[in-house]
Write an enzyme that holds these catalytic residues in place. Structure first.
Site, short mmCIF file in Angstrom:
data_model
loop_
_atom_site.label_atom_id
_atom_site.label_comp_id
_atom_site.label_asym_id
_atom_site.label_seq_id
_atom_site.Cartn_x
_atom_site.Cartn_y
_atom_site.Cartn_z
N HIS A 73 0.85 -1.20 0.00
CA HIS A 73 0.00 0.00 0.00
C HIS A 73 0.88 1.24 0.00
CE1 HIS A 73 0.57 0.68 4.39
NE2 HIS A 73 0.43 -0.63 4.53
N ASP A 75 -0.26 4.32 1.06
CA ASP A 75 -0.65 5.28 2.10
C ASP A 75 0.05 4.96 3.43
OD1 ASP A 75 -2.34 2.91 2.05
OD2 ASP A 75 -3.52 3.84 3.65
N ASP A 105 6.29 0.76 7.47
CA ASP A 105 4.95 0.31 7.04
C ASP A 105 4.42 1.23 5.95
OD1 ASP A 105 2.43 -0.76 6.80
OD2 ASP A 105 1.78 -0.24 8.81
N GLU A 137 -5.11 1.60 2.33
CA GLU A 137 -5.12 0.33 3.06
C GLU A 137 -5.34 0.57 4.54
OE1 GLU A 137 -3.26 -3.12 5.26
OE2 GLU A 137 -2.87 -0.99 5.39
N GLU A 138 -4.71 1.65 5.03
CA GLU A 138 -4.71 1.90 6.48
C GLU A 138 -6.08 2.33 7.02
OE1 GLU A 138 -2.40 1.05 8.33
OE2 GLU A 138 -0.43 1.37 7.42
N GLU A 164 4.27 -6.33 3.95
CA GLU A 164 4.05 -5.65 5.24
C GLU A 164 5.19 -6.02 6.19
OE1 GLU A 164 1.76 -3.59 6.44
OE2 GLU A 164 0.12 -3.71 4.99
N HIS A 349 3.39 2.61 12.73
CA HIS A 349 2.32 3.52 13.20
C HIS A 349 2.76 4.39 14.36
CE1 HIS A 349 -1.22 0.99 11.34
NE2 HIS A 349 -0.14 0.99 10.59
ZN LIG Z 1 0.80 -1.65 6.33
#
Ligand SMILES: [Zn+2]
Length: 378
Positions: A73, A75, A105, A137-138, A164, A349
Site C-alpha cells: 500500500h 498510504d 509500514d 489500506e490503512e 508488510e 504507526h
Molecule cells: Zn501496512
C-alpha cells in the site's frame, strides 16, 4: 540524508510523499509508475471514485501466465500528536536505522521492489510478474476493495507477496474486520419533563449490555488457536456519541462497533447475530448498519511462494498477523497471499517509525531472488 545507496535514496523519495489517508496518492503513484516504465513494465493507473486516489498495476512477462504478484500500500497513517524527533517525511539515518513515516509500514518494501526488479532483465521473464500498489489500506483496505472491481476478469498470477513489516516472518492468515454502526433513537425533551421524552443514551446503555453478552458468547467459539493470541471473533465498542446539553433528554446516541471475523465465517451472519442481540430491546428505535468489511485471509501451507521465501525467512513456521491486509481482497480475485517483509510491526504507526538498514538491503536481494525464481526462465 547522504546518498549511500539506490534503495535508501528510493525510500527517501517515497517517504517524502506525505500519503496519509486524507491526502492524494497520485504523486507517489506517478513516481512509482515512472520507475516501473523505466524498467520496461506495462503500467496501468486505476483511478478511484475518491478524488486524488488510485491503485497502480504494473506488469512484465507474458500476460495471463502464472508468475507472481508483489503488493503493497502507498498510504501511511497520520503523524499528528505523535512525539517525532524530526520531520516524519524526511528520511533520516540514526545508527543502523532509517526513520520516517512509512519507512517501515510499508514504503521499505515498495523501495526494495523497485530496486530488486532493477537488477533483473525483465524481458527474459517467462511468467507474468505483477506489481499491485494500493491506496487507503490503512483506513480499511479501500483501495484493494476497489481493485476487486477494477481487475475483475483480468487474469492474475495465483500467488502474491504482500511486503508488510513482519521482520521476515511468513504469515498466512489474519482475521478480517467489520465496522457496524448502531443508532439508538430517542425523543428530545426538557430534562425537567423526562416523561415527555425517551432517553437515547439510556437505550444505548442497554445495547452495550447485550453486546458484552454477545462478545462473551463469541469468545467461547475458539478457532485457529495455534495461530492467534485471541482465537475467536473479538469485538470492540469503539466510539459512542450522544447528547448535547445537560438539561436536554438526548434524542440520539450512535455507537460504532468493530468485530474481527475469522477465515471461513460469514460477516453477514455475524452482523445478523449482532442485530438480533440488540434490536429486540426496542425494535423500532435501535438499528444496526454494516459499514465496512475487510475480508480475512487464509492461505494454505505448501504454496510455491512459501518454498521460495523459506530460505529467506527468520523462522520456518508460518504464522498469523493480528492486523488486516489487502490480502483478503486479493483472495477475492483468486490470488493467495503470504505476508512477509522488512521492518517490525512493533514500530509501525508510532513516532520515529524505522526500518533497520540491513533489512532494507536484504529485502532488495529477496525481491530479486523470489521474482526471478517465480517468473524467470526455468
Ligand atoms: Zn501496512
Amino acid at each position: 540524508m547522504p546518498a549511500s545507496s539506490g534503495v535508501e535514496d528510493t525510500l527517501a523519495r517515497l517517504v517524502a510523499y506525505p500519503t496519509i489517508s486524507d491526502s492524494p496518492v497520485t504523486g507517489i503513484a506517478a513516481y512509482l509508475a515512472e520507475r516501473a516504465e523505466a524498467l520496461g513494465m506495462r503500467v496501468e493507473r486505476l483511478d478511484s471514485p475518491m478524488p486524488g486516489k488510485c491503485n497502480l498495476v504494473c506488469s512484465a512477462g507474458p500476460v495471463g501466465t502464472d508468475g507472481l504478484v508483489l503488493s503493497g500500500h502507498m498510504d501511511v497513517v497520520p503523524v499528528e500528536g505523535q512525539p517525532w524527533t524530526g520531520d516524519p517525511f524526511r528520511l533520516r539515518r540514526v545508527g543502523d536505522r532509517l526513520l520516517g513515516r512509512g519507512a517501515c509500514d510499508m514504503k521499505a518494501f515498495l523501495a526494495a521492489t523497485m530496486e530488486g526488479l532493477a537488477r533483473l532483465d525483465l524481458r527474459r521473464l517467462e511468467r507474468e510478474l505483477v506489481l499491485v500498489f494500493t491506496h487507503d489500506e490503512e483506513v480499511g483496505c479501500l483501495g484493494s476493495r476497489q481493485l476487486v472491481e477494477q481487475l475483475a476478469g483480468r487474469p492474475l498470477p495465483s500467488l502474491a507477496l504482500i511486503g508488510e513489516p513482519t521482520s521476515f516472518s511468513m504469515l498466512r492468515m489474519h482475521p478480517g474486520h467489520a465496522a457496524v454502526r448502531i443508532t439508538c433513537h430517542g425523543v428530545a425533551a426538557h430534562s425537567s419533563r423526562p416523561d415527555l421524552g425517551r432517553n437515547a443514551i439510556a437505550l444505548a446503555a442497554r445495547v452495550l449490555g447485550r453486546l458484552e453478552t454477545l462478545s462473551e458468547a463469541w469468545s467461547r467459539d475458539v478457532r485457529f488457536a495455534e495461530l492467534l493470541p485471541c482465537p475467536f471473533v473479538v469485538m470492540n465498542v469503539a466510539t459512542i456519541r450522544g447528547g448535547s446539553a445537560v438539561n436536554i433528554v438526548p434524542d440520539r446516541c450512535v455507537l460504532e462497533v468493530g468485530f474481527r471475523p475469522l477465515p471461513g465465517m460469514s460477516v453477514d451472519a455475524l452482523h445478523d447475530e449482532l442485530r438480533d442481540a440488540v434490536t429486540p430491546i426496542d425494535p423500532r428505535h435501535v438499528e444496526t448498519e454494516l459499514l465496512r468489511v475487510t475480508p480475512a485471509l487464509l492461505t494454505p501451507t505448501g504454496t510455491r511462494l512459501e518454498t521460495l521465501l523459506r530460505p529467506h525467512a527468520r523462522t520456518q513456521e508460518l504464522g498469523a498477523a493480528s492486523f488486516a491486509t489487502d490480502g483478503g481482497n486479493l483472495e477475492r480475485l483468486g490470488v493467495r497471499t503470504l505476508v512477509f517483509g522488512p521492518g517490525s510491526i512493533e514500530v509501525a504507526h508510532k513516532a520515529d517509525e524505522y526500518v533497520p538498514v540491513d533489512e532494507l538491503h536484504r529485502a532488495v536481494d529477496i525481491v530479486a531472488d523470489v521474482s526471478w525464481k517465480a517468473c524467470g526462465p526455468g
